[in-house]
Design a protein around this motif. Sequence first.
Motif, PDB file in Angstrom:
ATOM      1  N   TRP A  52      18.160  -1.237   8.188  1.00  0.00           N
ATOM      2  CA  TRP A  52      19.605  -1.052   8.138  1.00  0.00           C
ATOM      3  C   TRP A  52      20.207  -1.769   9.331  1.00  0.00           C
ATOM      4  O   TRP A  52      19.490  -2.193  10.245  1.00  0.00           O
ATOM      5  N   ASP A  53      21.484  -1.952   9.330  1.00  0.00           N
ATOM      6  CA  ASP A  53      22.140  -2.654  10.430  1.00  0.00           C
ATOM      7  C   ASP A  53      21.777  -1.991  11.759  1.00  0.00           C
ATOM      8  O   ASP A  53      21.991  -0.792  11.945  1.00  0.00           O
ATOM      9  N   GLY A  54      21.208  -2.786  12.649  1.00  0.00           N
ATOM     10  CA  GLY A  54      20.831  -2.278  13.958  1.00  0.00           C
ATOM     11  C   GLY A  54      19.398  -1.807  14.071  1.00  0.00           C
ATOM     12  O   GLY A  54      18.927  -1.538  15.190  1.00  0.00           O
ATOM     13  N   SER A  55      18.688  -1.699  12.949  1.00  0.00           N
ATOM     14  CA  SER A  55      17.292  -1.259  13.029  1.00  0.00           C
ATOM     15  C   SER A  55      16.414  -2.390  13.562  1.00  0.00           C
ATOM     16  O   SER A  55      16.755  -3.567  13.478  1.00  0.00           O
ATOM     17  N   GLN A  56      15.262  -2.006  14.084  1.00  0.00           N
ATOM     18  CA  GLN A  56      14.350  -2.970  14.693  1.00  0.00           C
ATOM     19  C   GLN A  56      12.997  -2.930  13.993  1.00  0.00           C
ATOM     20  O   GLN A  56      12.525  -1.873  13.568  1.00  0.00           O
ATOM     21  N   GLY A  57      12.361  -4.082  13.891  1.00  0.00           N
ATOM     22  CA  GLY A  57      11.004  -4.159  13.384  1.00  0.00           C
ATOM     23  C   GLY A  57      10.908  -4.151  11.876  1.00  0.00           C
ATOM     24  O   GLY A  57      11.904  -4.074  11.151  1.00  0.00           O
ATOM     25  N   ALA A 106       9.860  -2.623   8.254  1.00  0.00           N
ATOM     26  CA  ALA A 106       9.806  -1.324   7.561  1.00  0.00           C
ATOM     27  C   ALA A 106      10.115  -0.178   8.518  1.00  0.00           C
ATOM     28  O   ALA A 106       9.301   0.729   8.709  1.00  0.00           O
ATOM     29  N   PRO A 107      11.287  -0.181   9.126  1.00  0.00           N
ATOM     30  CA  PRO A 107      11.576   0.782  10.188  1.00  0.00           C
ATOM     31  C   PRO A 107      11.695   2.228   9.716  1.00  0.00           C
ATOM     32  O   PRO A 107      11.677   3.141  10.546  1.00  0.00           O
ATOM     33  N   GLY A 108      11.780   2.434   8.420  1.00  0.00           N
ATOM     34  CA  GLY A 108      11.881   3.796   7.916  1.00  0.00           C
ATOM     35  C   GLY A 108      10.554   4.446   7.602  1.00  0.00           C
ATOM     36  O   GLY A 108      10.511   5.631   7.246  1.00  0.00           O
ATOM     37  N   PHE A 109       9.460   3.681   7.721  1.00  0.00           N
ATOM     38  CA  PHE A 109       8.122   4.203   7.439  1.00  0.00           C
ATOM     39  C   PHE A 109       7.345   4.385   8.743  1.00  0.00           C
ATOM     40  O   PHE A 109       7.584   3.668   9.723  1.00  0.00           O
ATOM     41  N   PRO A 110       6.393   5.299   8.758  1.00  0.00           N
ATOM     42  CA  PRO A 110       5.584   5.494   9.973  1.00  0.00           C
ATOM     43  C   PRO A 110       4.849   4.216  10.354  1.00  0.00           C
ATOM     44  O   PRO A 110       4.411   3.449   9.481  1.00  0.00           O
ATOM     45  N   SER A 111       4.710   3.993  11.640  1.00  0.00           N
ATOM     46  CA  SER A 111       4.011   2.793  12.103  1.00  0.00           C
ATOM     47  C   SER A 111       2.502   2.969  12.055  1.00  0.00           C
ATOM     48  O   SER A 111       1.761   1.977  11.967  1.00  0.00           O
ATOM     49  N   ASN A 112       2.036   4.205  12.087  1.00  0.00           N
ATOM     50  CA  ASN A 112       0.603   4.469  12.042  1.00  0.00           C
ATOM     51  C   ASN A 112       0.167   4.851  10.640  1.00  0.00           C
ATOM     52  O   ASN A 112       0.718   5.768  10.029  1.00  0.00           O
ATOM     53  N   GLY A 113      -0.838   4.121  10.131  1.00  0.00           N
ATOM     54  CA  GLY A 113      -1.401   4.455   8.839  1.00  0.00           C
ATOM     55  C   GLY A 113      -0.676   3.853   7.652  1.00  0.00           C
ATOM     56  O   GLY A 113      -1.048   4.108   6.503  1.00  0.00           O
ATOM     57  N   TRP A 114       0.354   3.079   7.900  1.00  0.00           N
ATOM     58  CA  TRP A 114       1.124   2.470   6.815  1.00  0.00           C
ATOM     59  C   TRP A 114       1.157   0.959   7.006  1.00  0.00           C
ATOM     60  O   TRP A 114       1.312   0.454   8.111  1.00  0.00           O
ATOM     61  N   ASP A 115       1.012   0.243   5.910  1.00  0.00           N
ATOM     62  CA  ASP A 115       1.180  -1.207   5.893  1.00  0.00           C
ATOM     63  C   ASP A 115       2.184  -1.518   4.791  1.00  0.00           C
ATOM     64  O   ASP A 115       1.828  -1.638   3.621  1.00  0.00           O
ATOM     65  N   VAL A 116       3.436  -1.596   5.157  1.00  0.00           N
ATOM     66  CA  VAL A 116       4.521  -1.752   4.182  1.00  0.00           C
ATOM     67  C   VAL A 116       4.944  -3.209   4.138  1.00  0.00           C
ATOM     68  O   VAL A 116       5.266  -3.807   5.171  1.00  0.00           O
TER      69      VAL A 116
END
Length: 348
Positions: free
Chosen positions: A322-327, A329-339
């Motif tokens: 979304w506007d202003g988000s970083q990285g 797939a910022p809405g999914f967990p960074s650990n254990g997910w490959d989006v």
Amino acid sequence: LCLCDVQYGKFHMEMYFWHCAHWALWNNWDLLRRSTTIYSRFLDSSIARAQVQQGWPAGARWPKMTDPSGRSSPGEINNLLIWQQPHPLIFALYEYRAFPVKEVLEKWRDVVIETANWMSAFAWYNETTGVYDIGPPMYITSEDTSPNVTQNPAVELAYWRLGLDIASKWMINLGEEVPDDWTKVAGNLAKLPIDNGTYAVYEGIESDFWTDKAYTNDHPTLVGLHGWLPPTSGLNVTIAQITAEKVWVYWNVSNFWGWDFPMLAMSAARNGDQEKAVEWLLHPLFAFDDVGMPIGGARVPTPYFPGSGALLLAIAMMAEGWDGSQGSAPGFPSNGWDVRAEGLNRAL
């Protein structure tokens, strides 16, 4: 948009957002444009509703429940609900973001102007407080407060600010002057109501509304202040996060249905709790049947399609950002997910 069981087969314009906004983020413009013409087709009847039937000085008031021509259907709530009003401004903005050309600005011009004209007309100047208030009378999104006392509800106030801001920028992009009424109202709207460190459903509601079942058994739209809606002028993100987390505790989750769960997920994602966002999407009460139809849950029959549309909206937002988000797939967990995602558009 047309719900054929408990809602009598009538068009429900407030639900159009949840039915169709996802098409904008998934870049399915051929499908979305098949229905966004509803606003140009209903414009004349909505102007008549506002100015002829209800006596407002300007603008088009978009209906809640209508027949296919745009005429309001009978119903206690129909002419007092307002959260459908800014919807066309969101659809217009998403189309312009995808296709930033003059033709899109002109296509939506009349709808944008008449939508914002009524929004500014509906707000009234409170000489005691020196700000513009909205309501009463009005019903809020959850339709569970008395319309006779509901004033300055948090979510609707935030949506009003967002909508008038979009409309003003639309006029600037067109090379036209922003109407003074829009600027005056937008710059002087009442502040979002706060009580004991959290946002309140509406200004003046009882302080113990958190433990009053009359207010905690329907849509938990307070979480939409920072999730479904982007940050709006005057929003305190920390208070919005505290409010959302308190909703998780005090609202009756067993009464959630349909778009409630994706809305909760979008709120959790925007507030930085990606694990909770996924939990809301996988909640056992947010279910689909063997052929993929969204189950209505405790409140409405199956299929309840706003649940499907909202799920797609939340997934796109969480995957593309979304506007202003970083990285990524910022809405999914960074650990254990490959989006991985492609061809999506960012949410506001």
